[in-house]
Design an enzyme around this catalytic site. Structure first.
Site, short mmCIF file in Angstrom:
data_model
loop_
_atom_site.label_atom_id
_atom_site.label_comp_id
_atom_site.label_asym_id
_atom_site.label_seq_id
_atom_site.Cartn_x
_atom_site.Cartn_y
_atom_site.Cartn_z
N PHE A 190 0.83 -1.21 0.00
CA PHE A 190 0.00 0.00 0.00
C PHE A 190 0.87 1.27 0.00
O PHE A 190 0.89 2.03 -0.99
CB PHE A 190 -0.94 -0.08 1.22
CG PHE A 190 -1.53 1.21 1.66
CD1 PHE A 190 -2.18 2.06 0.76
CD2 PHE A 190 -1.46 1.60 3.00
CE1 PHE A 190 -2.73 3.26 1.19
CE2 PHE A 190 -2.01 2.78 3.43
CZ PHE A 190 -2.65 3.62 2.52
N GLN B 224 5.77 -7.28 8.67
CA GLN B 224 4.53 -7.85 9.16
C GLN B 224 3.81 -6.67 9.79
O GLN B 224 4.30 -6.08 10.74
CB GLN B 224 4.88 -8.94 10.18
CG GLN B 224 3.75 -9.79 10.69
CD GLN B 224 2.62 -9.04 11.37
OE1 GLN B 224 1.51 -8.98 10.82
NE2 GLN B 224 2.88 -8.45 12.52
N TYR C 173 3.90 -5.95 17.70
CA TYR C 173 4.20 -5.17 16.49
C TYR C 173 4.89 -3.85 16.88
O TYR C 173 5.94 -3.50 16.32
CB TYR C 173 2.89 -4.89 15.72
CG TYR C 173 3.01 -3.86 14.64
CD1 TYR C 173 3.67 -4.15 13.45
CD2 TYR C 173 2.47 -2.58 14.79
CE1 TYR C 173 3.79 -3.19 12.44
CE2 TYR C 173 2.58 -1.62 13.80
CZ TYR C 173 3.23 -1.93 12.64
OH TYR C 173 3.34 -0.99 11.65
N LYS D 103 8.86 -2.91 16.04
CA LYS D 103 9.26 -1.69 15.32
C LYS D 103 10.22 -0.87 16.19
O LYS D 103 11.21 -0.32 15.72
CB LYS D 103 8.02 -0.87 14.96
CG LYS D 103 7.22 -1.45 13.81
CD LYS D 103 7.94 -1.20 12.49
CE LYS D 103 7.20 -1.78 11.32
NZ LYS D 103 7.81 -1.44 10.03
N ASN E 60 -1.80 6.93 11.49
CA ASN E 60 -2.62 5.94 10.78
C ASN E 60 -2.76 6.37 9.32
O ASN E 60 -3.43 7.36 9.03
CB ASN E 60 -3.99 5.82 11.44
CG ASN E 60 -3.88 5.12 12.78
OD1 ASN E 60 -3.38 5.69 13.74
ND2 ASN E 60 -4.28 3.89 12.82
N ILE F 22 -17.46 -1.76 14.82
CA ILE F 22 -16.68 -0.83 15.65
C ILE F 22 -16.26 -1.61 16.89
O ILE F 22 -17.09 -2.28 17.52
CB ILE F 22 -17.50 0.43 16.01
CG1 ILE F 22 -17.57 1.34 14.78
CG2 ILE F 22 -16.87 1.18 17.19
CD1 ILE F 22 -18.19 2.70 15.00
N GLY G 84 -4.33 -4.75 22.46
CA GLY G 84 -3.25 -4.10 21.71
C GLY G 84 -3.69 -2.80 21.05
O GLY G 84 -2.87 -2.07 20.51
N1 LIG Z 1 -0.56 1.53 7.05
C1 LIG Z 1 -0.30 2.22 8.16
O1 LIG Z 1 -1.19 2.88 8.70
C2 LIG Z 1 1.08 2.22 8.76
C3 LIG Z 1 1.30 2.98 9.92
C4 LIG Z 1 2.56 2.98 10.49
C5 LIG Z 1 3.61 2.28 9.90
N2 LIG Z 1 3.36 1.54 8.79
C6 LIG Z 1 4.49 0.80 8.22
O2 LIG Z 1 4.60 1.12 6.84
C7 LIG Z 1 5.12 0.00 6.13
C8 LIG Z 1 4.23 -0.34 4.95
O3 LIG Z 1 2.95 -0.70 5.45
P1 LIG Z 1 1.67 -0.88 4.51
O4 LIG Z 1 0.50 -0.36 5.28
O5 LIG Z 1 1.96 -0.37 3.16
O6 LIG Z 1 1.53 -2.45 4.50
P2 LIG Z 1 1.48 -3.49 3.26
O7 LIG Z 1 1.21 -4.84 3.85
O8 LIG Z 1 0.56 -3.00 2.20
O9 LIG Z 1 2.97 -3.42 2.71
C9 LIG Z 1 4.02 -4.23 3.15
C10 LIG Z 1 4.70 -4.81 1.93
O10 LIG Z 1 5.83 -5.55 2.35
C11 LIG Z 1 5.82 -6.83 1.73
N3 LIG Z 1 6.50 -7.74 2.66
C12 LIG Z 1 6.07 -8.12 3.89
N4 LIG Z 1 6.99 -8.94 4.46
C13 LIG Z 1 8.01 -9.05 3.57
C14 LIG Z 1 9.25 -9.74 3.58
N5 LIG Z 1 9.61 -10.51 4.63
N6 LIG Z 1 10.06 -9.65 2.52
C15 LIG Z 1 9.71 -8.90 1.43
N7 LIG Z 1 8.54 -8.21 1.36
C16 LIG Z 1 7.70 -8.29 2.42
C17 LIG Z 1 4.36 -7.15 1.48
O11 LIG Z 1 4.14 -8.08 0.43
C18 LIG Z 1 3.81 -5.76 1.14
O12 LIG Z 1 3.94 -5.49 -0.23
C19 LIG Z 1 5.26 -1.13 7.15
O13 LIG Z 1 6.59 -1.18 7.59
C20 LIG Z 1 4.33 -0.70 8.28
O14 LIG Z 1 4.72 -1.23 9.51
C21 LIG Z 1 2.13 1.49 8.21
#
Ligand SMILES: NC(=O)c1ccc[n+]([C@@H]2O[C@H](COP(=O)([O-])OP(=O)(O)OC[C@H]3O[C@@H](n4cnc5c(N)ncnc54)[C@H](O)[C@@H]3O)[C@@H](O)[C@H]2O)c1
Length: 310
Positions: free
Chosen positions: A11, A75, A140, A144, A169, A199, A266
């Site tokens: 994403f 993850q 999680y 991080k 978020n 919710i 959590g």
């Molecule tokens: N979405 C949010 O609100 C949010 C908030 C805070 C932090 N984040 C962080 O942002 C980053 C991206 O999150 P996102 O929401 O786009 O999630 P997402 O699941 O859409 O993206 C994660 C991507 O990483 C890939 N991936 C996962 N494990 C992998 C591995 N071991 N090797 C190679 N590829 C792997 C997945 O296939 C996916 O394409 C993450 O690190 C997440 O912790 C997201």
């Protein structure tokens, strides 16, 4: 610059990749497609289907010689981290350490790390600064936070420069229902299917929603700014889940009574990020208000819905 993006088919990653290309950077994606989609990666970008824990990743570093690594692969699901803490640690902590080793060995100029407001845990209903105490409530958040500490120590001991971005978020087009900002994606999907959304708890928990294109911009700014710094990336606004649902249903001109479920383990009660440091050092400011971002996101989901794949 040449940028290696882990998780670039996900994403947030896919929006980061789009902006990198727009800014003329050569970009390579490494993604195991566990939640990402190949077709989210622009066709001109090399997409390597590989796990960040694979030993073959070193060959990618040797061949591609990236200047900067933007590390998003993770993850991302809080509930999964509580059920399977060792899996979460393997992906988020060990995966990051392995990347740091390659960054050091192959003289990468900087690693930009996607962290999260989940590192803070429960706080009073106030604006959180980067200096606040870290008391994660989930594995999680802990994985991080632990990764952040490895990144900082790698910089001190092995001279691998970094920028850590702690997102609020995140929401926007291409989001799945997993992960932290997933509530907006889940609500749109449910409502478009004519189903009542869930919710958890009383819905008075508040979140700081930040649009994905603003998050992508923070990553691009961090290519050249904010070295060895940690930055909150949020809008410093609070919206309760009840308020969010009201905004979304009025945008869609529908009425929906949510199904109330027990609060989840959590889950944080309040989260709002002070973004002064990002504004001062990175020159970053959110440019999408929630109403505008929601409207863009709704247009995206309507398109997906019309294609029958929501
Ligand atoms: N979405 C949010 O609100 C949010 C908030 C805070 C932090 N984040 C962080 O942002 C980053 C991206 O999150 P996102 O929401 O786009 O999630 P997402 O699941 O859409 O993206 C994660 C991507 O990483 C890939 N991936 C996962 N494990 C992998 C591995 N071991 N090797 C190679 N590829 C792997 C997945 O296939 C996916 O394409 C993450 O690190 C997440 O912790 C997201």
């Amino acid at each position: 610059m040449k940028i290696l993006v882990t998780g670039g088919a996900g994403f947030i990653g896919s929006h980061v990749v789009e902006l990198l290309i727009k800014n003329g950077h050569e970009t390579v994606v490494v993604d195991n497609l566990s939640s990402g989609k190949k077709d989210a990666v622009p066709s001109q970008v090399q997409m390597i289907e590989m796990d960040i824990n694979s030993q073959k990743l070193e060959e990618v570093f040797a061949r591609e010689k990236p200047d900067v690594v933007i590390h998003l692969a993770a993850q991302v699901d809080v509930a999964t981290s509580i059920l399977y803490p060792s899996h979460d640690a393997e992906q988020n902590i060990l995966g990051t350490i392995r990347l740091l080793n390659y960054c050091q060995k192959h003289h990468v100029q900087k690693i930009i790390f996607s962290s999260t407001c989940a590192v803070y845990g429960e706080t009073a209903d106030c604006s959180i600064k980067e200096s606040f105490a870290m008391k994660p409530l989930s594995f999680y958040g802990l994985s991080k936070y632990t990764s952040e500490r490895y990144i900082q120590l790698f910089q001190r001991l092995n001279q691998v420069p970094f920028t850590i971005l702690r997102y609020a978020n995140v929401y926007g087009p291409r989001q799945t229902s997993l992960g932290e900002g997933g509530v907006i994606s889940t609500f749109f999907r449910k409502i478009l299917n004519g189903e009542a959304p869930f919710i958890y708890g009383n819905g008075e928990q508040t979140r700081d929603f930040v649009y994905v294109k603003d998050v992508a911009l923070a990553n691009v700014l961090a290519l050249t700014k904010g070295t060895n710094g940690i930055f909150n990336i949020g809008c410093n606004t609070k919206t309760s889940v009840n308020e969010l649902l009201t905004m979304m249903t009025s945008l869609m001109a529908v009425h929906m009574t949510p199904i109330i479920r027990p609060a989840r383990e959590g889950d944080i009660q309040h989260s709002r990020l002070d973004n002064t440091k990002a504004a001062t050092v990175l020159g970053w400011q959110p440019s999408y208000e929630l109403s505008v971002g929601l409207s863009d996101t709704l247009n995206y989901y309507k398109g997906v819905f019309r294609n029958g794949s929501i």
